[in-house]
Design an enzyme around this catalytic site. Sequence first.
Site, short mmCIF file in Angstrom:
data_model
loop_
_atom_site.label_atom_id
_atom_site.label_comp_id
_atom_site.label_asym_id
_atom_site.label_seq_id
_atom_site.Cartn_x
_atom_site.Cartn_y
_atom_site.Cartn_z
N LYS A 22 -2.06 -10.09 8.70
CA LYS A 22 -1.87 -9.68 7.31
C LYS A 22 -0.41 -9.32 7.04
O LYS A 22 0.17 -9.78 6.05
CB LYS A 22 -2.76 -8.45 7.03
CG LYS A 22 -2.41 -7.74 5.72
CD LYS A 22 -3.33 -6.58 5.43
CE LYS A 22 -2.89 -5.26 5.99
NZ LYS A 22 -1.75 -4.64 5.30
N ASN A 23 0.16 -8.52 7.93
CA ASN A 23 1.52 -8.02 7.65
C ASN A 23 2.61 -9.07 7.85
O ASN A 23 3.78 -8.81 7.56
CB ASN A 23 1.81 -6.77 8.49
CG ASN A 23 1.02 -5.57 7.99
OD1 ASN A 23 0.38 -5.63 6.95
ND2 ASN A 23 1.07 -4.48 8.75
N ARG A 92 0.58 -1.63 -1.88
CA ARG A 92 1.96 -1.16 -1.84
C ARG A 92 2.93 -2.26 -1.42
O ARG A 92 4.08 -2.28 -1.85
CB ARG A 92 2.10 -0.03 -0.82
CG ARG A 92 1.62 1.30 -1.27
CD ARG A 92 1.95 2.31 -0.19
NE ARG A 92 3.38 2.33 0.08
CZ ARG A 92 4.26 3.03 -0.62
NH1 ARG A 92 3.87 3.79 -1.59
NH2 ARG A 92 5.55 2.98 -0.31
N CYS A 116 0.13 7.39 -2.06
CA CYS A 116 -0.51 6.55 -1.07
C CYS A 116 -1.29 7.46 -0.15
O CYS A 116 -0.88 8.59 0.09
CB CYS A 116 0.58 5.80 -0.31
SG CYS A 116 0.00 5.02 1.18
N ARG A 121 5.33 8.03 1.52
CA ARG A 121 5.74 6.63 1.68
C ARG A 121 6.72 6.14 0.62
O ARG A 121 6.41 5.29 -0.20
CB ARG A 121 4.51 5.74 1.65
CG ARG A 121 4.18 5.23 3.04
CD ARG A 121 2.98 4.36 3.02
NE ARG A 121 3.19 3.12 3.76
CZ ARG A 121 2.24 2.24 4.00
NH1 ARG A 121 1.04 2.43 3.54
NH2 ARG A 121 2.51 1.16 4.69
N ASP A 304 -0.55 1.85 13.36
CA ASP A 304 -1.72 1.16 12.82
C ASP A 304 -2.89 1.11 13.82
O ASP A 304 -3.95 0.60 13.49
CB ASP A 304 -1.36 -0.27 12.38
CG ASP A 304 -0.60 -0.28 11.06
OD1 ASP A 304 -0.52 0.78 10.41
OD2 ASP A 304 -0.10 -1.36 10.67
N VAL A 326 5.32 8.31 12.86
CA VAL A 326 5.80 7.33 11.89
C VAL A 326 5.48 7.77 10.45
O VAL A 326 6.35 7.73 9.58
CB VAL A 326 5.23 5.92 12.18
CG1 VAL A 326 5.69 4.91 11.13
CG2 VAL A 326 5.66 5.46 13.58
N ARG A 396 -9.37 -5.14 2.91
CA ARG A 396 -7.94 -5.40 2.69
C ARG A 396 -7.32 -6.01 3.94
O ARG A 396 -6.39 -6.80 3.84
CB ARG A 396 -7.20 -4.08 2.39
CG ARG A 396 -7.41 -3.56 0.99
CD ARG A 396 -6.43 -2.43 0.74
NE ARG A 396 -5.15 -2.76 1.32
CZ ARG A 396 -4.32 -1.91 1.91
NH1 ARG A 396 -4.64 -0.65 2.00
NH2 ARG A 396 -3.19 -2.32 2.41
#
Length: 417
Positions: A22-23, A92, A116, A121, A304, A326, A396
Amino acid sequence: MDKMIIRGGARLIGEVQIGGAKNAALPLFMAALLTRDPIRLRNVPALRDINTVEKLLRNMGIRVERKGAEALVQAESLDTIEAPYDLVRTMRASILVLGPLLARAHEAKVSLPGGCAIGTRPINLHLDGFQALGAEIELEHGYIHARAEKLVGTTIDLPLPTVTGTENLMMAAALAEGTTVIENAAREPEVVEVGNFINRMGGRISGLGTKTLVIEGVGALHGTEYTIMPDRVEAATYMVAAGMTRGNLLLRGARAEHLTAVIDKLREAGMEIHQENGGIRCLITGPIKSVDAKTLPYPGFPTDVQAQLMAMMCFANGLSVISETVFENRFMHVSELKRMGADIQVEGHSAIVRGLGELSGAPVMATDLRASASLVLAGLAANGTTEISRIYHLDRGYERMEEKLRAVGADIQRVKA
Ligand code: UD1
């Protein structure tokens, strides 16, 4: 709203095909804006965030055709340079359109992403970088309005190695006049992917995978074809699933070289993980051991995968300290795991998990993408039935999750509301 109902206890055994990342897919769709030529993408995951990027681009008058895991994107001309609130608020990462638009159309209007679930963020580092490249930025009526007659290469020293910030600036700098140097750049494999993709379009980016990126601006970029890398977070999630259910999974297509920190940590927790015929084999034979972990930018342990590891630690017998460095507020899964009987205490940036060796099924609520994944994992390993509401978060970022899990033996159903 759909719900997921899981009856825990089944060992997951078999093969799971890992989808496209996805990213990586999101910035590649946006990078298609950098040329008038067609861009063909393969291994595009079927995810809600990809539908959102598709809507965002179509709304600008860009041709997007998707057929299975293939997509054709062609930004021959642009009808508008605006990314509206309705789309940005659901994703986002829409902010990634800013760099390509500035480079291509010299102007962009993107709704401010706003609040968020995982902390404030901000996007200040993206905006500071665009300003350094010569853009004028105004914030008006909830929109970022950026303009630049031309972008001119410069040195940008990032105070934090922001992932989408690095990608956004790299995309803008690819068409800038002169050379841009990004110091303290993010080194995530998805950032490398964006750089490789731009180079395939005729860009000149070097230093990918290191802290210093050198981007020589070119006059124009051309069309190309590209196969999107496998999703390392999806792979990590199924790895943890194999461990938590005492299963044995072959993750087809997963790349071990992107998962070093996760594999090391899961081995420490007692799992056996090795490369095998086109994938990664993961299983566990002994008990789950408590391990400590600290999230860090790549190549450190990924934020993640923090929630998933925490769910696993509930099934160990001992103390585990998980520190999140993070994001500020990424422990929303804690209260939900506690509803399932977990013993977790949050102290500042750390969660102290006292593993009890078990959890019991309960009604829980998904709050963000990776938190939702941790609840699915907890439900798979818990005693009894877990009912997860608000699972739109899962869609998502996880392709056909319940189908993939059912195929390896999970008792999981999606119930349409
Ligand atoms: C990306 C990933 C997300 C992952 C995260 C960290 C995508 C679409 N999303 O998010 O899944 O969890 O990297 O690996 O690729 N920051 C600022 N100012 C900025 C930008 C960031 O202060 O302008 C801070 C953030 O608040 C955070 C840290 O920098 O504390 C890292 O965030 P960043 O790397 O930017 O995350 P994203 O790119 O949004």
